[in-house]
Write an enzyme that holds these catalytic residues in place. Structure first.
Site, PDB file in Angstrom:
ATOM      1  CB  SER A 215     -47.372  -8.435  25.080  1.00  0.00           C
ATOM      2  OG  SER A 215     -47.577  -7.213  25.916  1.00  0.00           O
TER       3      SER A 215
ATOM      4  N   GLY B 227     -46.705  -1.866  11.732  1.00  0.00           N
ATOM      5  CA  GLY B 227     -46.974  -1.107  10.426  1.00  0.00           C
ATOM      6  C   GLY B 227     -46.183  -1.810   9.327  1.00  0.00           C
TER       7      GLY B 227
ATOM      8  CE  LYS C 171     -53.734  -4.975  23.530  1.00  0.00           C
ATOM      9  NZ  LYS C 171     -52.263  -5.256  23.390  1.00  0.00           N
TER      10      LYS C 171
ATOM     11  NE  ARG D 238     -35.760   5.011  12.733  1.00  0.00           N
ATOM     12  CZ  ARG D 238     -35.603   3.975  13.358  1.00  0.00           C
ATOM     13  NH1 ARG D 238     -34.308   3.525  13.609  1.00  0.00           N
ATOM     14  NH2 ARG D 238     -36.575   3.103  13.614  1.00  0.00           N
TER      15      ARG D 238
ATOM     16  N   GLY E 299     -45.932   4.575   8.959  1.00  0.00           N
ATOM     17  CA  GLY E 299     -44.964   4.100  10.095  1.00  0.00           C
ATOM     18  C   GLY E 299     -44.591   2.671  10.007  1.00  0.00           C
TER      19      GLY E 299
ATOM     20  N   GLY F 119     -42.894   0.533  12.014  1.00  0.00           N
ATOM     21  CA  GLY F 119     -42.338  -0.265  13.363  1.00  0.00           C
ATOM     22  C   GLY F 119     -42.629  -1.543  13.106  1.00  0.00           C
ATOM     23  CB  SER F 120     -42.916  -4.555  15.360  1.00  0.00           C
ATOM     24  OG  SER F 120     -43.809  -3.776  16.424  1.00  0.00           O
TER      25      SER F 120
ATOM     26  CE  LYS G 152     -54.317  -3.674  19.050  1.00  0.00           C
ATOM     27  NZ  LYS G 152     -54.103  -5.198  19.258  1.00  0.00           N
TER      28      LYS G 152
ATOM     29  CB  ALA H 292     -45.862  -7.159  15.065  1.00  0.00           C
TER      30      ALA H 292
HETATM   31  N1  LIG Z   1     -46.348  -4.479  17.709  1.00  0.00           N
HETATM   32  C1  LIG Z   1     -47.614  -5.037  17.805  1.00  0.00           C
HETATM   33  O1  LIG Z   1     -47.557  -6.375  17.598  1.00  0.00           O
HETATM   34  C2  LIG Z   1     -48.843  -4.426  17.440  1.00  0.00           C
HETATM   35  C3  LIG Z   1     -48.909  -2.953  17.736  1.00  0.00           C
HETATM   36  N2  LIG Z   1     -50.096  -2.238  17.644  1.00  0.00           N
HETATM   37  C4  LIG Z   1     -50.260  -0.781  17.774  1.00  0.00           C
HETATM   38  O2  LIG Z   1     -49.599  -0.227  16.809  1.00  0.00           O
HETATM   39  C5  LIG Z   1     -49.041   1.103  16.968  1.00  0.00           C
HETATM   40  C6  LIG Z   1     -47.504   1.110  16.552  1.00  0.00           C
HETATM   41  O3  LIG Z   1     -46.879   0.289  17.232  1.00  0.00           O
HETATM   42  P1  LIG Z   1     -45.541  -0.548  16.799  1.00  0.00           P
HETATM   43  O4  LIG Z   1     -45.592  -0.634  15.248  1.00  0.00           O
HETATM   44  O5  LIG Z   1     -45.736  -1.996  17.678  1.00  0.00           O
HETATM   45  O6  LIG Z   1     -44.444   0.422  17.563  1.00  0.00           O
HETATM   46  P2  LIG Z   1     -42.940   0.030  17.166  1.00  0.00           P
HETATM   47  O7  LIG Z   1     -42.285   0.767  18.438  1.00  0.00           O
HETATM   48  O8  LIG Z   1     -42.467  -0.966  16.729  1.00  0.00           O
HETATM   49  O9  LIG Z   1     -42.680   1.404  16.017  1.00  0.00           O
HETATM   50  C7  LIG Z   1     -43.105   2.620  15.820  1.00  0.00           C
HETATM   51  C8  LIG Z   1     -42.923   3.155  14.733  1.00  0.00           C
HETATM   52  O10 LIG Z   1     -43.137   4.709  14.749  1.00  0.00           O
HETATM   53  C9  LIG Z   1     -42.005   5.354  14.609  1.00  0.00           C
HETATM   54  N3  LIG Z   1     -42.154   6.676  15.366  1.00  0.00           N
HETATM   55  C10 LIG Z   1     -41.839   6.830  16.564  1.00  0.00           C
HETATM   56  N4  LIG Z   1     -41.921   8.159  16.743  1.00  0.00           N
HETATM   57  C11 LIG Z   1     -42.415   8.706  15.661  1.00  0.00           C
HETATM   58  C12 LIG Z   1     -42.928   9.937  15.487  1.00  0.00           C
HETATM   59  N5  LIG Z   1     -43.041  11.066  16.369  1.00  0.00           N
HETATM   60  N6  LIG Z   1     -43.291  10.134  14.363  1.00  0.00           N
HETATM   61  C13 LIG Z   1     -43.418   9.253  13.306  1.00  0.00           C
HETATM   62  N7  LIG Z   1     -43.008   7.979  13.627  1.00  0.00           N
HETATM   63  C14 LIG Z   1     -42.614   7.755  14.598  1.00  0.00           C
HETATM   64  C15 LIG Z   1     -40.702   4.704  15.008  1.00  0.00           C
HETATM   65  O11 LIG Z   1     -39.666   4.879  14.174  1.00  0.00           O
HETATM   66  C16 LIG Z   1     -41.213   3.309  14.464  1.00  0.00           C
HETATM   67  O12 LIG Z   1     -41.122   2.918  13.187  1.00  0.00           O
HETATM   68  C17 LIG Z   1     -49.195   0.977  18.469  1.00  0.00           C
HETATM   69  O13 LIG Z   1     -50.265   2.082  18.972  1.00  0.00           O
HETATM   70  C18 LIG Z   1     -49.526  -0.173  18.873  1.00  0.00           C
HETATM   71  O14 LIG Z   1     -50.062  -0.188  20.192  1.00  0.00           O
HETATM   72  C19 LIG Z   1     -51.370  -2.942  17.288  1.00  0.00           C
HETATM   73  C20 LIG Z   1     -51.177  -4.355  17.259  1.00  0.00           C
HETATM   74  C21 LIG Z   1     -50.228  -4.816  17.532  1.00  0.00           C
HETATM   75  O1  LIG Z   2     -51.484  -5.147  20.582  1.00  0.00           O
HETATM   76  C1  LIG Z   2     -50.822  -6.084  20.545  1.00  0.00           C
HETATM   77  C2  LIG Z   2     -51.253  -7.525  20.257  1.00  0.00           C
HETATM   78  O2  LIG Z   2     -52.395  -7.509  19.878  1.00  0.00           O
HETATM   79  C3  LIG Z   2     -49.326  -5.892  20.851  1.00  0.00           C
HETATM   80  O3  LIG Z   2     -49.371  -5.723  22.074  1.00  0.00           O
HETATM   81  P1  LIG Z   2     -47.878  -4.857  22.471  1.00  0.00           P
HETATM   82  O4  LIG Z   2     -48.017  -3.609  22.258  1.00  0.00           O
HETATM   83  O5  LIG Z   2     -48.196  -4.930  24.365  1.00  0.00           O
HETATM   84  O6  LIG Z   2     -46.709  -5.563  21.977  1.00  0.00           O
END
Ligand SMILES: NC(=O)C1=CN([C@@H]2O[C@H](COP(=O)(O)OP(=O)(O)OC[C@H]3O[C@@H](n4cnc5c(N)ncnc54)[C@H](O)[C@@H]3O)[C@@H](O)[C@H]2O)C=CC1
Ligand SMILES: O=C(CO)COP(=O)(O)O
Length: 378
Positions: A263, A21, A200, A41, A16, A18-19, A115, A149
């Site tokens: 957030s 990962g 949270k 992708r 993964g 995204g932000s 989360k 992130a």
């Molecule tokens: N961004 C943050 O600050 C933080 C996020 N998290 C948690 O990390 C997890 C991932 O979130 P983010 O990276 O922030 O999300 P994001 O929205 O930034 O990225 C998600 C990634 O997953 C991919 N994706 C979407 N649908 C998919 C699918 N069906 N199969 C495979 N890949 C897929 C997207 O293309 C993207 O690369 C969430 O559970 C979030 O709560 C935890 C701590 C901090």
């Molecule tokens: O989990 C997070 C910060 O610890 C990120 O929060 P959001 O998913 O709301 O951006």
């Protein structure tokens, strides 16, 4: 770094890109690991691999030169000593089905960075991992804490907690996932650590809503404080330790998420508070806001164990369009006519709480074999 030096480093995979990962990949690479990211992708994989950028999710951030990326899952997982998962919670099960045959010969720890809970089953991510990979829970760890992130990708000093039912797994992951700007503590309370991160998000949506309406700091502080009580009641009812909710994965993350415009949960709430409908909010969000999908299963679970969550109930009503966002703030208790005692702890409140905490600490030390590993205990 030479090819030989690069090959000698411990290999880890991050599934993964995204932000979070990508940020976690940077944490691991800056901590000395050979990191291969898997991006769904191909164009994102090649931007990370060739350009050392992820401009969509982490604008302005230069990634480590020796961080790798591929859109072939098998390439990312090959030889990985630890596997980190960071995809939206609702997509985890289907992705694990593809991961499973590729790691059948591996006993690498699997680390959830997610989360959310699965909407259909209400399961936590470690439970979904256990089901889909058919693996021993002692091999699973979760990472949580106040971890926005973009701040961490900018190398701002931050702490997190790594939790596993196995102290050994938690410590192995915590040792790998740390560097000069990212500090990891450990605990063995997976339930509390995971639910802290899920719950949270729901309170952060509530904070966003009242922010969008235009209410000020008193309203927000009231919701954060009462929200922590709801989080704690819920998690403890499912077997979490009260103290975990006071630590990085509970209060710590609650503060960060409720305060920051970074957030996505907070942002989604703000749009709702400004009067956008749920469907429009979902369209506007191009990143994952886990709270939106977790509200319904969390309330279902709360009903099953008889825990009242008046703030989360109201978030659901705003999402469903059955409550005007302006009305959310005054209903901070379940019964507005009868004044309630301000209970801030669960059943072990009062003098018993202190005794309970010292027993827990003694048990923790016992579990750590007296090594005094850095537990996340307030
Ligand atoms: N961004 C943050 O600050 C933080 C996020 N998290 C948690 O990390 C997890 C991932 O979130 P983010 O990276 O922030 O999300 P994001 O929205 O930034 O990225 C998600 C990634 O997953 C991919 N994706 C979407 N649908 C998919 C699918 N069906 N199969 C495979 N890949 C897929 C997207 O293309 C993207 O690369 C969430 O559970 C979030 O709560 C935890 C701590 C901090
Ligand atoms: O989990 C997070 C910060 O610890 C990120 O929060 P959001 O998913 O709301 O951006």
């Amino acid at each position: 770094m030479s090819r030989r030096q690069d090959a000698a480093r411990p290999r880890v995979a991050v599934v993964g890109a995204g932000s979070w990962g990508t940020t976690f990949g940077k944490i691991l690479a800056d901590g000395g690991a050979h990191v291969t990211m898997w991006a769904r992708r191909p164009e994102l994989a090649s931007e990370i691999q060739e350009g050392k950028r992820n401009s969509e999710y982490l604008p302005g951030i230069n990634l480590p030169r020796d961080m790798h990326a591929t859109h072939h899952l098998s390439e990312a997982l090959e030889g990985a000593e630890q596997i980190y998962l960071s995809i939206p919670s609702q997509a985890v099960r289907q992705n694990l089905k593809a991961v499973r045959p590729l790691i059948s010969q591996s006993d690498a720890p699997i680390v959830s960075l997610m989360k959310g809970v699965e909407r259909r089953t209400g399961l936590r991510m470690s439970q979904v991992i256990e089901q889909e990979l058919h693996c021993d829970p002692a091999r699973i760890a979760v990472a949580s804490g106040p971890n926005l992130a973009l701040e961490i990708a900018s190398e701002q000093p931050t702490a997190a907690v790594i939790s596993s039912t196995s102290q050994e797994t938690a410590e192995a992951v915590a040792r790998r996932a740390r560097n000069k700007y990212f500090r990891t503590f450990v605990n063995t309370d997976v339930i509390g650590t995971e639910f802290g991160g899920v719950l949270k998000n729901l309170i952060a949506v509530a904070i966003g809503i009242v922010d969008g309406v235009g209410y000020g700091e008193n309203t927000k502080a009231s919701i954060i404080t009462r929200g922590l009580v709801e989080m704690t009641d819920f998690a403890v009812a499912f077997g979490a330790q009260h103290e975990t909710l006071q630590g990085l994965a509970g209060l710590g993350d609650l503060i960060a998420t409720c305060q920051s415009p970074l957030s996505r949960n907070n942002t989604a709430g703000r749009l709702l508070g400004q009067g956008y409908r749920f469907d429009d909010v979902v369209k506007q969000m191009n990143q994952t806001a886990e709270g939106l999908a977790s509200v319904a299963p969390i309330l279902q679970l709360a009903r099953e164990v008889g825990v009242q969550m008046p703030i989360v109930e109201q978030v659901k009503m705003v999402l469903d369009g059955t409550m005007n966002p302006r009305d959310i703030a005054p209903h901070l208790t379940t019964d507005d006519d009868t004044p309630q005692g301000e209970r801030t702890t669960n059943g072990q409140a009062g003098g018993g709480g202190a005794l309970w905490r010292s027993i827990q600490r003694a048990l923790d030390q016992f579990r750590n074999g007296g090594r005094g590993a850095a537990g996340d205990r307030p």
